[in-house]
Design an enzyme around this catalytic site. Structure first.
Site, PDB file in Angstrom:
ATOM      1  N   ARG B  50      37.217  37.576  39.922  1.00 18.25           N
ATOM      2  CA  ARG B  50      35.906  38.211  39.950  1.00 18.25           C
ATOM      3  C   ARG B  50      36.114  39.712  39.921  1.00 18.25           C
ATOM      4  O   ARG B  50      36.269  40.355  40.975  1.00 18.25           O
ATOM      5  CB  ARG B  50      35.145  37.761  41.194  1.00 18.25           C
ATOM      6  CG  ARG B  50      34.680  36.307  41.084  1.00 18.25           C
ATOM      7  CD  ARG B  50      34.352  35.713  42.416  1.00 18.25           C
ATOM      8  NE  ARG B  50      35.554  35.611  43.250  1.00 18.25           N
ATOM      9  CZ  ARG B  50      35.584  35.190  44.500  1.00 18.25           C
ATOM     10  NH1 ARG B  50      34.469  34.816  45.085  1.00 18.25           N
ATOM     11  NH2 ARG B  50      36.716  35.135  45.180  1.00 18.25           N
ATOM     12  N   ASP B  52      35.641  43.767  39.562  1.00 11.10           N
ATOM     13  CA  ASP B  52      34.641  44.707  40.067  1.00 11.10           C
ATOM     14  C   ASP B  52      33.920  45.432  38.938  1.00 11.10           C
ATOM     15  O   ASP B  52      34.354  45.394  37.782  1.00 11.10           O
ATOM     16  CB  ASP B  52      35.334  45.779  40.930  1.00 11.10           C
ATOM     17  CG  ASP B  52      35.757  45.233  42.275  1.00 11.10           C
ATOM     18  OD1 ASP B  52      35.019  44.420  42.848  1.00 11.10           O
ATOM     19  OD2 ASP B  52      36.843  45.630  42.741  1.00 11.10           O
ATOM     20  N   ARG B 198      43.932  48.103  42.861  1.00 13.53           N
ATOM     21  CA  ARG B 198      43.483  49.498  42.864  1.00 13.53           C
ATOM     22  C   ARG B 198      44.023  50.259  44.076  1.00 13.53           C
ATOM     23  O   ARG B 198      44.326  51.460  43.984  1.00 13.53           O
ATOM     24  CB  ARG B 198      41.957  49.557  42.834  1.00 13.53           C
ATOM     25  CG  ARG B 198      41.380  49.107  41.485  1.00 13.53           C
ATOM     26  CD  ARG B 198      39.892  48.853  41.543  1.00 13.53           C
ATOM     27  NE  ARG B 198      39.169  50.020  42.021  1.00 13.53           N
ATOM     28  CZ  ARG B 198      37.876  50.020  42.317  1.00 13.53           C
ATOM     29  NH1 ARG B 198      37.165  48.913  42.199  1.00 13.53           N
ATOM     30  NH2 ARG B 198      37.288  51.118  42.731  1.00 13.53           N
TER      31      ARG B 198
END
Lengths: 247, 247
Positions: B50, B52, B198
């Site tokens: 999923r 971002d 990230r």
């Protein structure tokens, strides 16, 4: 008066091409407008190549004469600050001799044309490559490309709007490289005729789809007739990659 | 009822992420809406990851159950026709067994993070990479990355909104490769925590700029404390590259 050499990257999509146009934005105008805001003077920017609407550049070379005293680094930073959010960036800026000319001193121009060979529409590469849904035979395209290398009359592969005095050009490189679904076509010459790269690529795409044989490329060249052109490839796959100058 | 496995490419910029969002468009919603128009039935699409808002995918894997009889090729072509001009494309569609699950059957997920190390603003790569104006030491980044490989408690590198039961993950690959101004960071694991890639990249960027040493990465990991995180890298440089499944 100081002459600066610029190296410029741009996404060609929002522009009507490099050169000033009455009917829409150009890369040249964007840079000249930015320079006027920084320097408070009118300048003219000369480029190695005048790319068409939708054509991109990874490293266009250009020059500009500036009256006001300013350092190369400050000029570059100022241009980049003012150019935002337009997709034009100055990658490099150096002071050069007053007789250095981005267009007339250029000894070689290098282009790349990108084809995506796949059925699905483009997403990340939309406007940055030519999608061809039919399978492509890259070996046949390479064989066709070899028929164009050398010094020839390229009338067939030249726009009817081309303003060059002669249709004779020496094509030093026309190479077809497959990387998965991506087909990269590298073209190098001292100079090109208007639409020459796109016209050559368009015919190579016909060869790749087996609508033409590699020898049909040689016949189209020998015809020296724009009517013998098979297809002009769209602008969106074309990138001005580099320009060479004497050391 | 037929289950289809989809391979999906998308440009993450116009989307609030993969998953349904009340406040904006999602990739999942775009595909489900397109399927409803083609099939005349409501479907749910399940993905391997999923992503971002702003994160891209080169080959997201997903599955969908369809009541109406339709072939895989026709479903793919129909979805692509309806999805335009949104930057989402179905690259592949195949019928699979009714118990094949894009998320739960996935044995490995592969991401790439792209940093452009340069002063000039991005043009062609705008929204597709993280530009860092300071010079980056890719060797030091690689040394820092090696401290994260293996099975660890990744609490430091996990969003406070992460819903996973455990902060333990096994990182199989975290490789830093420089190609000119481009720095590519490849990350592979069976699964990742929310924001893990990230967060790891953000800290590696600090190492690259010599604000952190490679050993500071190990210390941040050992702290098992989100407050020890140096920096969370922006979404725009992240790509979901591939997912693995048992043969």
């Amino acid at each position: 008066m100081t002459r600066f050499a610029l190296t410029i990257e741009y996404d060609g999509r929002p522009f009507m091409g490099w050169q000033h146009q009455a009917h829409g934005p150009s890369v040249q105008q964007a840079i000249e407008d930015a320079a006027r805001r920084i320097l408070g003077e009118d300048v003219l920017v000369y480029a190695a190549g005048r790319t068409d609407a939708g054509v991109h550049a990874l490293a266009m070379r250009a020059h500009v004469d500036v009256e006001r005293p300013i350092g190369a680094f400050r000029l570059m930073e100022g241009l980049n600050a003012v150019l935002r959010p337009q997709p034009v960036a100055v990658l490099d800026c150096v002071e050069v001799a007053g007789d250095w000319h981005a267009r007339f001193a250029c000894t070689a121009r290098h282009y790349e044309y990108r084809i995506r060979s796949r059925r699905a529409p483009l997403t990340l590469e939309l406007g940055r490559a030519w999608r061809i849904a039919n399978p492509l035979d890259a070996e046949a395209m390479a064989a066709g490309a070899r028929q164009l290398i050398g010094r020839h009359d390229f009338t067939t592969f030249r726009s009817t709007h081309c303003q060059a005095d002669s249709p004779l050009r020496t094509l030093d490189r026309l190479e077809v490289v497959r990387e998965g679904e991506l087909i990269r076509i590298f073209a190098s010459a001292r100079s090109f005729l208007h639409h020459q790269v796109r016209s050559m690529v368009g015919c190579l795409a016909l060869v790749g789809q087996e609508k033409w044989t590699p020898d049909d490329i040689g016949e189209a060249l020998a015809a020296r007739d724009r009517a013998a052109l098979g297809l002009n490839a769209p602008a969106e796959g074309l990138y001005f990659v580099a320009a060479d100058y004497p050391a």
